[in-house]
Write a protein that holds these residues in place. Structure first.
Motif, PDB file in Angstrom:
ATOM      1  N   TYR A 315     -48.600 -38.926   8.695  1.00  0.00           N
ATOM      2  CA  TYR A 315     -47.322 -38.400   9.162  1.00  0.00           C
ATOM      3  C   TYR A 315     -47.024 -38.770  10.611  1.00  0.00           C
ATOM      4  O   TYR A 315     -45.857 -38.884  11.004  1.00  0.00           O
ATOM      5  CB  TYR A 315     -47.289 -36.881   8.987  1.00  0.00           C
ATOM      6  CG  TYR A 315     -46.958 -36.418   7.580  1.00  0.00           C
ATOM      7  CD1 TYR A 315     -46.893 -37.315   6.517  1.00  0.00           C
ATOM      8  CD2 TYR A 315     -46.703 -35.078   7.310  1.00  0.00           C
ATOM      9  CE1 TYR A 315     -46.592 -36.894   5.241  1.00  0.00           C
ATOM     10  CE2 TYR A 315     -46.391 -34.641   6.033  1.00  0.00           C
ATOM     11  CZ  TYR A 315     -46.337 -35.550   5.001  1.00  0.00           C
ATOM     12  OH  TYR A 315     -46.030 -35.117   3.734  1.00  0.00           O
ATOM     13  N   ARG A 319     -43.543 -41.059  11.729  1.00  0.00           N
ATOM     14  CA  ARG A 319     -42.581 -40.578  12.735  1.00  0.00           C
ATOM     15  C   ARG A 319     -42.165 -41.691  13.678  1.00  0.00           C
ATOM     16  O   ARG A 319     -41.058 -41.651  14.242  1.00  0.00           O
ATOM     17  CB  ARG A 319     -43.214 -39.423  13.535  1.00  0.00           C
ATOM     18  CG  ARG A 319     -42.212 -38.653  14.397  1.00  0.00           C
ATOM     19  CD  ARG A 319     -41.238 -37.888  13.534  1.00  0.00           C
ATOM     20  NE  ARG A 319     -40.276 -37.115  14.300  1.00  0.00           N
ATOM     21  CZ  ARG A 319     -39.104 -37.573  14.737  1.00  0.00           C
ATOM     22  NH1 ARG A 319     -38.747 -38.827  14.477  1.00  0.00           N
ATOM     23  NH2 ARG A 319     -38.279 -36.802  15.419  1.00  0.00           N
ATOM     24  N   PHE A 330     -34.937 -38.906   9.966  1.00  0.00           N
ATOM     25  CA  PHE A 330     -35.223 -37.614  10.588  1.00  0.00           C
ATOM     26  C   PHE A 330     -33.992 -37.045  11.272  1.00  0.00           C
ATOM     27  O   PHE A 330     -33.143 -37.786  11.780  1.00  0.00           O
ATOM     28  CB  PHE A 330     -36.348 -37.750  11.616  1.00  0.00           C
ATOM     29  CG  PHE A 330     -37.715 -37.923  11.007  1.00  0.00           C
ATOM     30  CD1 PHE A 330     -38.429 -36.826  10.564  1.00  0.00           C
ATOM     31  CD2 PHE A 330     -38.283 -39.183  10.881  1.00  0.00           C
ATOM     32  CE1 PHE A 330     -39.698 -36.973  10.008  1.00  0.00           C
ATOM     33  CE2 PHE A 330     -39.544 -39.351  10.313  1.00  0.00           C
ATOM     34  CZ  PHE A 330     -40.254 -38.235   9.877  1.00  0.00           C
ATOM     35  N   THR A 341     -37.617 -30.265  13.503  1.00  0.00           N
ATOM     36  CA  THR A 341     -37.488 -31.603  12.921  1.00  0.00           C
ATOM     37  C   THR A 341     -37.523 -31.481  11.403  1.00  0.00           C
ATOM     38  O   THR A 341     -38.402 -30.834  10.838  1.00  0.00           O
ATOM     39  CB  THR A 341     -38.639 -32.515  13.375  1.00  0.00           C
ATOM     40  OG1 THR A 341     -38.632 -32.613  14.798  1.00  0.00           O
ATOM     41  CG2 THR A 341     -38.491 -33.905  12.774  1.00  0.00           C
TER      42      THR A 341
END
Length: 402
Positions: A315, A319, A330, A341
């Motif tokens: 993860y 991002r 996002f 987020t």
């Protein structure tokens, strides 16, 4: 796109809220009908993550909705809800079977008040049959529908996907069904009774696999395979491999002889003629070969031949992934003094993701506005506040999208 759709969402946790979030993202006016103490997911946070008292689970699946908080057991509260039903296109619910009927908001009662209503129910197992009254939750469905058995190996390690994928797929199917029913209503004026469930959604995720298994008259022994092989019904190489510096997947695609030559292992070349029959041997040899490789070396060997491979990312990596950034995956917004987020709506329309227009941070924060639109006077609304029929919220700071 759905600007003229009005939805009353009697939903909680993930499947129902995520379905109505898809609709809200596409422009529907979704009113989240919550009990006086709030929807379940307000108080349950994935990994116990809360921002300014609001759970990550809640704000991940309730974007672009308005919150109405009302006592559904109170006769006056029922009047409030029916005033909204008469103006709605859709009633969406994922309560356990029979709950809304007992409260007076079952399909027949709602249809009597609003004959052209689209009444959509999402359940765990379906509305009839031996499992109709049983608790229906994503993990239980994954087990019963066979998904866990084919993701791993029944003899060694049946494997659960790391996230509740059936909930999310069930939500998408429900949003699709409601959109289709709304198109029908716009052209014919006729409502629709929609029923979806997690069991069917879990099976739907396996359409290709189940068709191959039963049409091919396969047996359970077919599932036994090298632990690196990701699928029981596909030939090698198709799976996850440990490299010296990371994990990587290699998939089907390209010329297998070029692949074997690029790896430079003569034993692989010998097995390439029948990669289904030889799949376990192929995966074992390839797995041992790649243990000492870096991802840079794998990339240099396979890229020139157009072969399919990818690094396994966590993860933190996604991002900062440039393709994820390009796809605008996002969204961030403020809750109080903190920053949240979430993932954006997954589809792009005319090149853009739907905007984050609002977040129902405050339980019941839109109650007064919603009721005023439905024709209730300010005096009537304040009287119901005093009587404990509705919860108008505390006017917390609204979410600001970015």
């Amino acid at each position: 796109m759905l600007d003229n759709m009005k939805v009353l969402s009697f939903t909680h946790f993930v499947q129902g809220p995520a379905a109505s979030q898809y609709l809200a993202d596409m422009g529907a006016d979704v009113i989240k009908v919550e009990p006086l103490n709030g929807a379940y997911e307000r108080g349950y946070g994935a990994d116990s993550v809360f921002i300014d008292g609001l759970s990550a689970t809640f704000f991940s699946v309730n974007r672009n909705k308005r919150s109405l908080s009302v006592d559904l057991k109170n006769p006056r509260g029922k009047e409030v809800v029916y005033s909204l039903i008469r103006e709605a296109d859709v009633v969406l619910e994922n309560y356990r079977g029979g709950v809304l009927d007992r409260l007076g908001f079952g399909y027949e009662a709602v249809k009597a008040a609003k004959p052209d209503i689209i009444y959509a129910s999402a359940s765990g197992w379906g509305s009839s049959g031996p499992m109709a009254e049983a608790p229906g939750q994503d993990l239980l469905v994954q087990a019963r529908c066979g998904l866990i058995s084919v993701t791993g190996d029944m003899e060694t390690a049946p494997t659960v996907p790391g996230v509740p994928i059936v909930d999310q797929h069930g939500a998408a199917l429900m949003a699709m069904a409601i959109s289709a029913a709304f198109a029908r209503k716009l052209s014919t004026g006729v409502g629709t009774r929609i029923e979806s469930n997690l069991l069917n959604a879990g099976l739907d995720l396996q359409a290709e696999s189940i068709a191959a298994y039963h049409s091919g008259r396969r047996g359970a022994d077919r599932f036994r395979r090298d632990h690196r092989l990701a699928s029981w019904f596909l030939p090698a190489p198709y799976g996850v491999f440990r490299l010296a510096d990371c994990h990587a997947v290699i998939s089907l695609g390209g010329d297998i002889e070029k692949f074997a030559e690029a790896i430079g292992n003569a034993d692989l070349i010998a097995l390439a003629d029948d990669r289904m029959a030889n799949r376990d041997s192929f995966m074992k040899i390839l797995g041992e070969e790649l243990k000492g490789w870096t991802y840079e070396r794998l990339d240099a060997a396979l890229a020139p031949h157009g072969l399919w491979y990818e690094r396994v990312q966590d993860y933190d990596a996604i991002r900062n992934d440039p393709q994820v950034a390009e796809n605008q995956c996002f969204q961030e917004f403020d809750i109080g003094a903190s920053r949240a987020t979430v993932l954006a709506h997954p589809v792009r329309y005319d090149g853009a993701a739907p905007a984050l227009r609002r977040m129902p941070i405050d339980l019941g924060g839109d109650t007064r506005e919603v009721l005023a639109e439905a024709g209730w006077s300010a005096e009537e609304i304040e009287a119901m506040v005093e009587q404990g029929v509705i919860n108008p919220g505390s006017a917390r700071q609204a979410a600001r999208s970015s």
